[in-house]
Structure formats: C-alpha cells, structure tokens
Motif scaffolding. Sequence first.
Motif, PDB file in Angstrom:
ATOM      1  N   ARG A  71       6.390   3.323 -14.956  1.00 59.89           N
ATOM      2  CA  ARG A  71       5.320   2.566 -14.308  1.00 59.89           C
ATOM      3  C   ARG A  71       3.956   2.837 -14.943  1.00 59.89           C
ATOM      4  NH1 ARG A  71       6.271   2.655  -7.894  1.00 59.89           N
ATOM      5  NH2 ARG A  71       4.925   0.842  -8.041  1.00 59.89           N
ATOM      6  N   ALA A 130       6.740  -5.121 -10.220  1.00 58.03           N
ATOM      7  CA  ALA A 130       6.921  -3.685 -10.027  1.00 58.03           C
ATOM      8  C   ALA A 130       8.053  -3.378  -9.061  1.00 58.03           C
ATOM      9  CB  ALA A 130       5.629  -3.082  -9.484  1.00 58.03           C
ATOM     10  N   ARG A 147      11.810  -7.907  -4.786  1.00 52.35           N
ATOM     11  CA  ARG A 147      11.284  -6.599  -4.377  1.00 52.35           C
ATOM     12  C   ARG A 147      10.744  -6.655  -2.957  1.00 52.35           C
ATOM     13  NH1 ARG A 147       5.395  -5.653  -5.025  1.00 52.35           N
ATOM     14  NH2 ARG A 147       6.065  -3.511  -5.268  1.00 52.35           N
ATOM     15  N   ALA A 205       7.833  -6.069  -0.341  1.00 54.54           N
ATOM     16  CA  ALA A 205       6.379  -6.041  -0.470  1.00 54.54           C
ATOM     17  C   ALA A 205       5.779  -5.826   0.906  1.00 54.54           C
ATOM     18  CB  ALA A 205       5.882  -7.349  -1.076  1.00 54.54           C
ATOM     19  N   PHE A 206       4.497  -5.638   0.894  1.00 50.25           N
ATOM     20  CA  PHE A 206       3.776  -5.473   2.155  1.00 50.25           C
ATOM     21  C   PHE A 206       4.319  -4.318   2.973  1.00 50.25           C
ATOM     22  CE2 PHE A 206       0.638  -8.205   4.243  1.00 50.25           C
ATOM     23  CZ  PHE A 206       0.043  -8.621   3.083  1.00 50.25           C
ATOM     24  N   GLY A 207       4.438  -3.173   2.334  1.00 47.44           N
ATOM     25  CA  GLY A 207       4.924  -1.999   3.033  1.00 47.44           C
ATOM     26  C   GLY A 207       6.361  -2.151   3.477  1.00 47.44           C
ATOM     27  N   ASN A 219       7.791  -4.885   4.634  1.00 48.02           N
ATOM     28  CA  ASN A 219       7.989  -5.817   5.749  1.00 48.02           C
ATOM     29  C   ASN A 219       8.589  -7.143   5.315  1.00 48.02           C
ATOM     30  OD1 ASN A 219       6.596  -4.525   8.260  1.00 48.02           O
ATOM     31  ND2 ASN A 219       5.332  -4.055   6.501  1.00 48.02           N
ATOM     32  N   PRO A 277      -4.978  -5.250   3.414  1.00 47.80           N
ATOM     33  CA  PRO A 277      -4.500  -5.382   4.787  1.00 47.80           C
ATOM     34  C   PRO A 277      -3.818  -4.085   5.193  1.00 47.80           C
ATOM     35  CG  PRO A 277      -3.186  -6.711   3.260  1.00 47.80           C
ATOM     36  CD  PRO A 277      -4.304  -6.146   2.466  1.00 47.80           C
ATOM     37  N   THR A 311      -1.082  -2.463   6.097  1.00 46.83           N
ATOM     38  CA  THR A 311       0.335  -2.852   6.134  1.00 46.83           C
ATOM     39  C   THR A 311       1.136  -2.062   7.161  1.00 46.83           C
ATOM     40  OG1 THR A 311       0.722  -1.380   4.277  1.00 46.83           O
ATOM     41  CG2 THR A 311       0.496  -3.710   3.782  1.00 46.83           C
ATOM     42  N   LYS A 312       0.515  -1.053   7.731  1.00 47.34           N
ATOM     43  CA  LYS A 312       1.248  -0.320   8.781  1.00 47.34           C
ATOM     44  C   LYS A 312       1.142  -1.043  10.117  1.00 47.34           C
ATOM     45  CE  LYS A 312       1.217   4.155   6.649  1.00 47.34           C
ATOM     46  NZ  LYS A 312       0.356   5.277   6.347  1.00 47.34           N
ATOM     47  N   ILE A 345       1.464  -4.637  10.755  1.00 43.42           N
ATOM     48  CA  ILE A 345       1.743  -6.003  10.348  1.00 43.42           C
ATOM     49  C   ILE A 345       2.181  -6.866  11.532  1.00 43.42           C
ATOM     50  CG2 ILE A 345       3.527  -7.317   9.141  1.00 43.42           C
ATOM     51  CD1 ILE A 345       1.857  -6.448   7.063  1.00 43.42           C
ATOM     52  N   ALA A 363       1.614 -12.637   8.837  1.00 39.60           N
ATOM     53  CA  ALA A 363       1.009 -11.962   7.690  1.00 39.60           C
ATOM     54  C   ALA A 363       1.055 -12.782   6.402  1.00 39.60           C
ATOM     55  CB  ALA A 363       1.676 -10.618   7.471  1.00 39.60           C
ATOM     56  N   MET A 364       2.048 -13.664   6.290  1.00 39.58           N
ATOM     57  CA  MET A 364       2.169 -14.423   5.061  1.00 39.58           C
ATOM     58  C   MET A 364       2.037 -15.913   5.354  1.00 39.58           C
ATOM     59  SD  MET A 364       2.819 -11.818   3.136  1.00 39.58           S
ATOM     60  CE  MET A 364       3.119 -12.601   1.563  1.00 39.58           C
ATOM     61  N   VAL A 367      -0.997 -14.036   0.914  1.00 36.14           N
ATOM     62  CA  VAL A 367      -1.310 -13.243   2.095  1.00 36.14           C
ATOM     63  C   VAL A 367      -2.252 -14.001   3.032  1.00 36.14           C
ATOM     64  CG1 VAL A 367      -2.339 -11.090   2.869  1.00 36.14           C
ATOM     65  CG2 VAL A 367      -1.083 -11.178   0.708  1.00 36.14           C
ATOM     66  N   LEU A 415      -4.713 -10.178   9.530  1.00 34.28           N
ATOM     67  CA  LEU A 415      -4.503  -8.747   9.364  1.00 34.28           C
ATOM     68  C   LEU A 415      -5.812  -7.959   9.397  1.00 34.28           C
ATOM     69  CD1 LEU A 415      -2.090  -9.058   6.363  1.00 34.28           C
ATOM     70  CD2 LEU A 415      -1.486  -8.110   8.566  1.00 34.28           C
ATOM     71  N   GLN A 459      -2.048   3.479  -6.275  1.00 35.54           N
ATOM     72  CA  GLN A 459      -1.586   2.117  -5.988  1.00 35.54           C
ATOM     73  C   GLN A 459      -2.165   1.654  -4.665  1.00 35.54           C
ATOM     74  OE1 GLN A 459       2.624   2.991  -6.177  1.00 35.54           O
ATOM     75  NE2 GLN A 459       2.852   2.853  -3.971  1.00 35.54           N
ATOM     76  N   ILE A 508      -1.750  -0.280  -0.970  1.00 38.83           N
ATOM     77  CA  ILE A 508      -0.634  -0.324  -0.016  1.00 38.83           C
ATOM     78  C   ILE A 508      -0.142  -1.738   0.291  1.00 38.83           C
ATOM     79  CG2 ILE A 508      -1.167   1.873   1.099  1.00 38.83           C
ATOM     80  CD1 ILE A 508      -2.404   0.184   3.406  1.00 38.83           C
ATOM     81  N   ASP A 509      -0.842  -2.776  -0.191  1.00 36.85           N
ATOM     82  CA  ASP A 509      -0.325  -4.128   0.055  1.00 36.85           C
ATOM     83  C   ASP A 509       0.724  -4.517  -0.975  1.00 36.85           C
ATOM     84  OD1 ASP A 509      -2.280  -4.172  -1.878  1.00 36.85           O
ATOM     85  OD2 ASP A 509      -3.219  -6.022  -1.193  1.00 36.85           O
ATOM     86  N   GLY A 510       0.496  -4.165  -2.252  1.00 38.32           N
ATOM     87  CA  GLY A 510       1.455  -4.556  -3.284  1.00 38.32           C
ATOM     88  C   GLY A 510       2.299  -3.400  -3.774  1.00 38.32           C
ATOM     89  N   ASP A 511       1.785  -2.166  -3.678  1.00 38.08           N
ATOM     90  CA  ASP A 511       2.470  -0.975  -4.188  1.00 38.08           C
ATOM     91  C   ASP A 511       2.894  -1.136  -5.652  1.00 38.08           C
ATOM     92  OD1 ASP A 511       2.459   0.539  -1.755  1.00 38.08           O
ATOM     93  OD2 ASP A 511       4.123  -0.660  -1.018  1.00 38.08           O
ATOM     94  N   THR A 512       2.091  -1.816  -6.467  1.00 45.28           N
ATOM     95  CA  THR A 512       2.563  -2.032  -7.839  1.00 45.28           C
ATOM     96  C   THR A 512       2.141  -0.917  -8.794  1.00 45.28           C
ATOM     97  OG1 THR A 512       0.671  -3.239  -8.751  1.00 45.28           O
ATOM     98  CG2 THR A 512       2.290  -4.529  -7.522  1.00 45.28           C
TER      99      THR A 512
END
Lengths: 339, 287
Positions: A102, A118, A147, A149-151, A153, B13, B15-16, B18, B22-23, B29, B34, B123, B125-129
């Motif tokens: 990564r 990712a 994948r 996404a959004f924690g 969800n 947002p 994300t904890k 939600i 949300a989408m 998004v 949010l 990273q 927390i919305d995309g975690d990329t």
Amino acid sequence: MNEVLVYIELQNEKIADVSLELLGKAQDLAKKTSAKCGAILIGNNIKNHHEILFQYGADTIYSTEDLSLKNYAPLPYTKTVCEIVEKSKPQIVLYGATVNGRDLAPRIASKLKVGLTADCTELQIGDYQKKKKGEIKNYKNILYQIRPAFGGNIIATIVSPDHRPQMATVRPGVMKVKKNDKTNSGKVVNIKTDIPQELLITEIIKTIKIEKNVDLNASSIIVAGGMGVGSKENFKLIHKLAKTLGGIVGASRAAVDANFINADHQIGQTGTTVQPKLYIAVGISGQIQHIAGMSNSNRIIAINTDKDAPIFQIANYGIVGDFNDVIPKLIKTFKTLKK
Amino acid sequence: MSYNIIVLAKQVPDTKNITGDAMKPDGTVNRIALPTIFNPEDLNALEEALKIKDEYGAKITVLTMGPPSAAEVLRQSLFRGADDVILLSDRKFAAADTLATSYVLSLAIKKIGKFDLIIGGRQAIDGDTAQVGPQTAEKLKVNQATCVNDIVELTNDSITVNRNTDHGSETIKTKLPILLTITAEANTPRPPSVKKTLTYKNALSLIEKNDYDEEYLKSNKKPFVIKNWDHKDINAKTERCGLTGSPTQVKKIENIVLETGNFKNIENSASGIKNLISELMSEHIIG
C-alpha cells in the motif's frame, strides 16, 4: 489479451503469502479474459524464487535484479515496477494490501496516471456500461474491484474502464492459493534497470520483528468472543473451549477495545480475515465489521442470549442461551463423545 | 532551524455513526446525512507537526480539499496552533478519486512553495485507502515514509522515523524533504487552546459566509479569512480534477446483505448439544 500480473512482495527474503494467493486469483482472471498470468519479481538474489512462482501459477516472470533493490524503498521500487509495466503492458496488476504494498502501489498509479482500488476483498471479470451525457459506452471483460467501504457498512464495486493497467491492492488472507506441482518452469524476462543515486536515500537502520503470539490462520477451528462475554475473566471459558477443541481464540473489535484480550486475536475488517472449518461466535452480535472477516468460514456456530442478534443470520447453527451455561455443556459433551 | 510543514487534513463523515441514507443512488456520499469530523489520523498528523513546532520552531500550513463546510477542520487546526490554512474548494474538484485528489493537492503544495515536511494521517476513515499521501508524494517527486508511529530524530536535512511493517516495525533514515503518513499510535492530539479558539473562532472562508452571522460580518471586527483556492488559483487542468479526472468509477454500491445459509436452531439442552457435537464429529469438522 494482455497479461494479468502480480507484484511479488518479498518479506525477509521470502515470498509473502498474499503474493501466492494473488497468483491463484490472477490465474482465474487471466482465464476469463483468455490471457496469461505473470509475476513481477524485483530485488537482489531472487532467482531462487522462480520455481515457486511457476508452481503457483505464473506463466511468465518479469524480473529485475539489482543490488540497489535489496530492500524495499519507495523511490527505486516505483521506478523499477513502472519500467516493467510500461514494457509488458498488462491489462491488470495486483498487489498485496500489505504495509509496503500500500506504500508502493499508489505511487505507481500516480506515476502512470491510472486507477487503483485499495484493499479489495473480491475481484471478478465482467462487462460495464457507462452513460455519459446521453452517450452509452460498453466495455467487455473489465476488472470488478470489490471492497468494503465506509467503515465496512457497504460493499462497493469499482471499475477503471478507460485506463490500463487496471490496478488493485488485495487484502491478505482472502484469495485461495492454487499450486500445481507439475509446473516448475516457464518464461523469464529479465529487465535491466539503472537506478540513479539520488533515488537511494532511504536507509534501513533497524528492523524489529514482532512474532505474533497467535496465527489465526493456522487453525481450522476458531472460538471467538465478543462484547457479550463481558470481561477478561469470562474470556477464560472461551480459551477453555478453544483448548478442548484444539482451536485458537479470536475476538471481535469490541472485545479487543474493551481489553478482554489483545489485538493479535482481532478478527474482522480491522484485524485478520479468517476462513476456518469451524467458527464459534460467542457473545458476538455480528456487526458488519466483524462479519467481513469471518463470513467465509465453513461452518459457523453462534451462541448469544439475544435471539435477534444479526450473527444468527449468517450462522449455520444457532444456540440462544448464556455462554456460561452453553460452553461447559459443549466441553462436557465433546469429551464424552470423543472417548 | 525552523521547518516549513504542510499538513494534509480531511473532513470525513463519522463512519462509526452511519445511517441508511449515507449513500446516494449514484454511489457517491450523501454528506448531508452524516455528521462530519476531523479525520482522526489527520489530527495525529497535525499533532506531530505541532510537536516539531514546539521543539524546533515551524510554520505549519494546513491544507484541505472539500466542500465549503470543510473550513471547519481548518478552524480546528487554527485552534490548536496552525499558522496558516488553505481551503481547496471548487465544484470542479467534486467526486474526485485518490488520483484526482493527489493532483489537486500537489498543485496546491507547489503554489505554497517551500516545504521540508508534508504530514498527513495514514488513511481517512471514509475510504480507508491510504493512497492520497503516496500519490501526492509521487507527483511532487519527494520521498515518503508511511505508517509512521514515531519521529525519532530530525536534523537540518535528515529525518529518522519508526514505521509499522506487517511483522513489526523498522527504523529508517532519509533526507528532507519528505512526506510522512502518521498512525494513531504516534501521539495523543492536544485539545484546542482556549486562547487560540477565542482568537480564531470567527475565522471563515468567504465561500462559506452564508453560514455565518450577518450581524458579525457587518460589525467592525475583521474576521480571519481562510484562503480558498479554486482550480484557477492552482493552475489545474479541469479534465484532471474531480469526477472527470478520476480513472476509477463506482459501478455499484450494495448494502451488505447477510446470507441466510442452512440455519439450524440448536436447543440449549443436553440432547440438542449432543446432536450438534455428533454431527460435527461425524463430518470430521471437530474431533
């Protein structure tokens, strides 16, 4: 069709497990697009890995050997992998979603100006239709990069239809290796590189290897506890059941956050992904974040006092009850029947 | 020596927390549905910059790309000790993937000019990329160290950091300038300073002034103006920004549907459990 390539990551001079898992997946993707599967192998003194890569599915190895590539560093590795990609023109390149995977893959995507998704948990080949300003464009056989996404969800399917190669990093532990012992050889394409001194500026001073006390993927049975277990003290019963069955102890994030057990045991989107033969979820409500890491288990037993807990929706066997009562019964019955 | 530090921050947002809205149907998004927060690891990045400022002296510029409301993370940065803040907000930047985002950030950084360190969170927390940091570094042709949990040593022209690896950690030494991404383990972010909060509480970007109290704007007090740069300010090509500049597209978004496999309800009784154990043993799953 152009090839499907896997970037082979070396960790302590060994091929990372995820790279072999990806060769397994790359064979599927290659087959579906009538293409070949290849490996990108760079480093120093790496010829000894060729045989393994052929056994695990590579038809071709693109290799660059250079003393300056002995250890991973972003600048020389980016340059070298980009050169291989530009020469071999693959349709797809996959990387393990490890720390260094990564670190590297986004630099390559940035340099080549291509898309990168990712931490994928699934890859498929399929068609795609893009509608833009009334115009419809159809794409055949492109990579679906799937994948959470959004924690955790939602699950997103990402495509990169107009750019090549299509690239993704893939989470370790989710793809299955495919070994073929009959194939020990194949084509090796050696590519020379010339790395200027100004790219060799990262010096590794010290490496600390922390042996994880638990290897969650080493056992075919996992007994995992969640918030419902209630305390570190109560977790002893989880350990006892795991020991009786010859399994290993796992935990949800909530149980780790509550300090019932340390993070090495964590299963889920953050944590380890597992697919044992038997997964026993004790006092785990079944949040998406946890389920993402264990839903591919062969059999799932859920033990929970709440009959409406979402974990029962993915379980094969559900026991509504207090684990303090259920677990001793399981242990006693198992010991009796085993005799 | 005093350092020039650029901190990359993102409003995300939470994300904890939600909800179902949300989408949007197009897969992007629905930010309105949010609550938003300062991306947690970006706060760790800011804290790392502030620690350097406390010890050696530094000018800290915080950069964020987002809608006008993202100015809130810049105010939060000012409350904690940032010296300058820049909002990159333009409709042309909307719906950018990581590549298009790094293009805009790298051009803004070129406009800021001199820097010794660029620091971002590992990273968002919305995309975690974890992709925007390395992609920006590549566009600026600077080295990087990701997953940094400690800055061990900093000199005029070099830096030593400890970073997480898959099997432990490693300590690396390299030259400045560099881009770092910081993990949550690195530090505990400081709370806003009361004094700075009073100084900057009315800091605003002119593009968000509708959200602001008209009376205040009419008063004689001059607010701190948060700079807003659009694509023209940074000489960005619009075809490389936002949705148009993003190679990746969202094909489909699914709410996770839990599979209902062959479910057996096991009675919590001696016979129920005996049957379960027998079945698993006969199938060689246990035993």
